[in-house]
Scaffold this motif. Sequence first.
Motif, PDB file in Angstrom:
ATOM      1  N   HIS A   1       0.844  -1.200   0.000  1.00  0.00           N
ATOM      2  CA  HIS A   1       0.000   0.000   0.000  1.00  0.00           C
ATOM      3  C   HIS A   1       0.875   1.244   0.000  1.00  0.00           C
ATOM      4  N   ASP A   2       0.238   2.383  -0.249  1.00  0.00           N
ATOM      5  CA  ASP A   2       0.966   3.644  -0.167  1.00  0.00           C
ATOM      6  C   ASP A   2       1.091   4.060   1.294  1.00  0.00           C
ATOM      7  N   ASN A   3       1.684   5.204   1.527  1.00  0.00           N
ATOM      8  CA  ASN A   3       1.926   5.647   2.905  1.00  0.00           C
ATOM      9  C   ASN A   3       0.993   6.765   3.335  1.00  0.00           C
ATOM     10  N   ALA A   4      -0.187   6.841   2.733  1.00  0.00           N
ATOM     11  CA  ALA A   4      -1.148   7.880   3.113  1.00  0.00           C
ATOM     12  C   ALA A   4      -1.497   7.734   4.593  1.00  0.00           C
TER      13      ALA A   4
ATOM     14  N   THR B   1      -1.097  -1.118  -3.753  1.00  0.00           N
ATOM     15  CA  THR B   1      -0.202  -1.375  -4.880  1.00  0.00           C
ATOM     16  C   THR B   1      -0.746  -2.562  -5.673  1.00  0.00           C
TER      17      THR B   1
ATOM     18  N   ASP C   1     -10.154   1.167  -2.868  1.00  0.00           N
ATOM     19  CA  ASP C   1      -9.287   2.300  -2.534  1.00  0.00           C
ATOM     20  C   ASP C   1      -8.065   2.315  -3.458  1.00  0.00           C
TER      21      ASP C   1
ATOM     22  N   ARG D   1      -9.082   7.067   7.373  1.00  0.00           N
ATOM     23  CA  ARG D   1     -10.280   7.246   6.570  1.00  0.00           C
ATOM     24  C   ARG D   1     -11.167   5.995   6.481  1.00  0.00           C
TER      25      ARG D   1
ATOM     26  N   GLY E   1      -5.179   3.288  -2.794  1.00  0.00           N
ATOM     27  CA  GLY E   1      -3.917   3.221  -2.057  1.00  0.00           C
ATOM     28  C   GLY E   1      -3.210   1.887  -2.117  1.00  0.00           C
TER      29      GLY E   1
ATOM     30  N   PRO F   1      -6.025   4.425   9.199  1.00  0.00           N
ATOM     31  CA  PRO F   1      -5.368   4.669   7.908  1.00  0.00           C
ATOM     32  C   PRO F   1      -5.250   3.356   7.153  1.00  0.00           C
ATOM     33  N   ILE F   2      -4.792   3.416   5.927  1.00  0.00           N
ATOM     34  CA  ILE F   2      -4.709   2.196   5.126  1.00  0.00           C
ATOM     35  C   ILE F   2      -3.746   1.186   5.750  1.00  0.00           C
ATOM     36  N   SER F   3      -2.672   1.657   6.375  1.00  0.00           N
ATOM     37  CA  SER F   3      -1.738   0.727   7.010  1.00  0.00           C
ATOM     38  C   SER F   3      -2.394  -0.025   8.152  1.00  0.00           C
TER      39      SER F   3
END
Length: 625
Positions: A330-333, A406, A402, A337, A404, A348-350
């Motif tokens: 995933h990205d680091n946003a 990869t 989403d 959310r 976010g 967060p996505i993480s």
Amino acid sequence: MHWARHELTWDAIDALARGSAGPEVVRLLRRSERSRTLLVLRAILDEAERNPETQGDLTSLHAAWDLLDRVQRTAPGVLDAVLAYPYVSSWAGHTLRRLRGRAAEPSPLWAHLGHLGSVAAAAAIRAGLDIHLSVPARMGMVSLPTLGTAYIPDTSGMPTTPWSLAGIYSSAGRTEISVGQATVVLPDDPTEDAPGWWGLRRVDIRTRPGQQALSLHLDDLDPYRGLNSPLPPDRVGTVQVRRWKHLLTEAWSIVCAHLPEQAGTLSAALDALVPLPPQGRFLVSSASSGEAFGAVLMSLPRDPAALAATLVHESQHILLGGLIHLVALHDNAPEPRFYAPWRDDPRPISGIIQGIYAFFGVARFWRALAGTSDERLRRTAAFEYTRWHTPTCRALDMLLKDPGLTDAGRRFFEGMGTQLLSWQDEPLPSDVTLAATTVAKDHETHWRLAYLRPDSELVKGIARTFQTDLDGLQESSLSPGCSRADTTLTEPTIPWPQTRADLIRCSVGEGMTDADFRTLEAEASPGDLALAAGRHFASQHAYRAELAASPNSASAWVGFALAWASAHPGPGPALLLRRPALVQAVYRLLREAGEQPEPDVLATWMATRWPGLASIHPCPRTAMA
């Protein structure tokens, strides 16, 4: 020199996604974690070399490193065991952040740097090498990772400052640790306790011949066993240790009997268990860290099945943490959310990917137990499976939409989703599944009420329309202003009670002592008691009376929505469950203006007047203020 690369094949990644990775994949992750720990150690040396004043009077870091090198040449298996211990890598990560100014806590930096000497000493003692080192002591205590902790039994010899130096001398198999005026001699078997010495306990489990074994350190000593700042030892009493051993043995029997294909993976993934203080009803407090591969922090569960489920849960976090160190999913946003059915705060996505993977494992565990011959355990398993399977599927569906993720992350979670969907139609008792669904709705509706803030102009517009709409239930399309979605807050606006959910759990047979149940009944409102008993009309009536007296009661709003949806399914209760904060905000504004609307009348009017209100996605943006 040729440097080997750590690589995972797609077959291994797909197996992790499906939950079918075996011990060989875990061992590959462990080798990667060892390399990562060595890289962090090298970074610590480099950073400290640029700031030599941080080391004080300790044995130099390079001398400690050289001692580790001696162990590598003399007994490489010993070094592997010490470096693989979860709280060695946890210490290394914390110390590097301190050196780089990315972590703050009151203990001096030299004490963290000096712990490298303690790591080297532990490895050398295990390898039988002669040593003479200076290491840090905290309140007169010296920690040796994988061995135990020395302490001063006579406090009259205690150093006068919180942090001091200790000497470690080991020769011809005899090890002494000197702190202040006191000297502690390690026993021949360091896992045993002795005067001034607490040995690191170990629990070895094999319940019958041929069964997969489980071996865990029961670590109540290591200063880096926490998640943030270092901790002092918190020795668990012998009665509690026996309780832990009994529950672990029973829990492991459950895993081997019902998930035998997972037992080898769990055994390879788990190294250490850190006991935590007990929690409330039905709650097992547990955690793990991406920097401590193989370690689980956990409060004592109520029964073996809950312990087994928690081990499965945390092992999922451990495996995913190891995978993420090799493959970007995933990205680091950073913005929180996502709604997470297992947390009370937006993620967060993480965070959401960790939860989804963990509860994928939890759902798999309880699904396996749902076929047991034990009636009570079967009902508990059916409840827990339903409670976590459907919400995990919904969270996964949200994640897959989403941007976010990869490409690797999308493949991983799509593979997991295929497995989850294959469990969709399990034959389970209807009363149990209804109770679990109600608890899930309770959590989500509370979350929506706590974290979603409706647009103020939308609230005013709906209230004005209610006051002036002579046609009442005449349908109307959404105006542009009414299509504004709610904003997700980062802090809750209401408290989060668990009483009603605990009552519903009890209604399907989840265990609780009589004293605890009486306490629970005393805490519950009349509406809670009626809802848990399945008396939905009576429950709705009780919550209506509670709202008339306390229009801001979040628990009453959520309870009313649940009871109403069960008694009279329709657009009104659907809107109240979906956007409780909006209905509540309009209700309060009308009350302030002198109106006395009934909650169900208002929600039905809103849902009929603007049918699209309930379908607006509530979490497209986040308020960071």
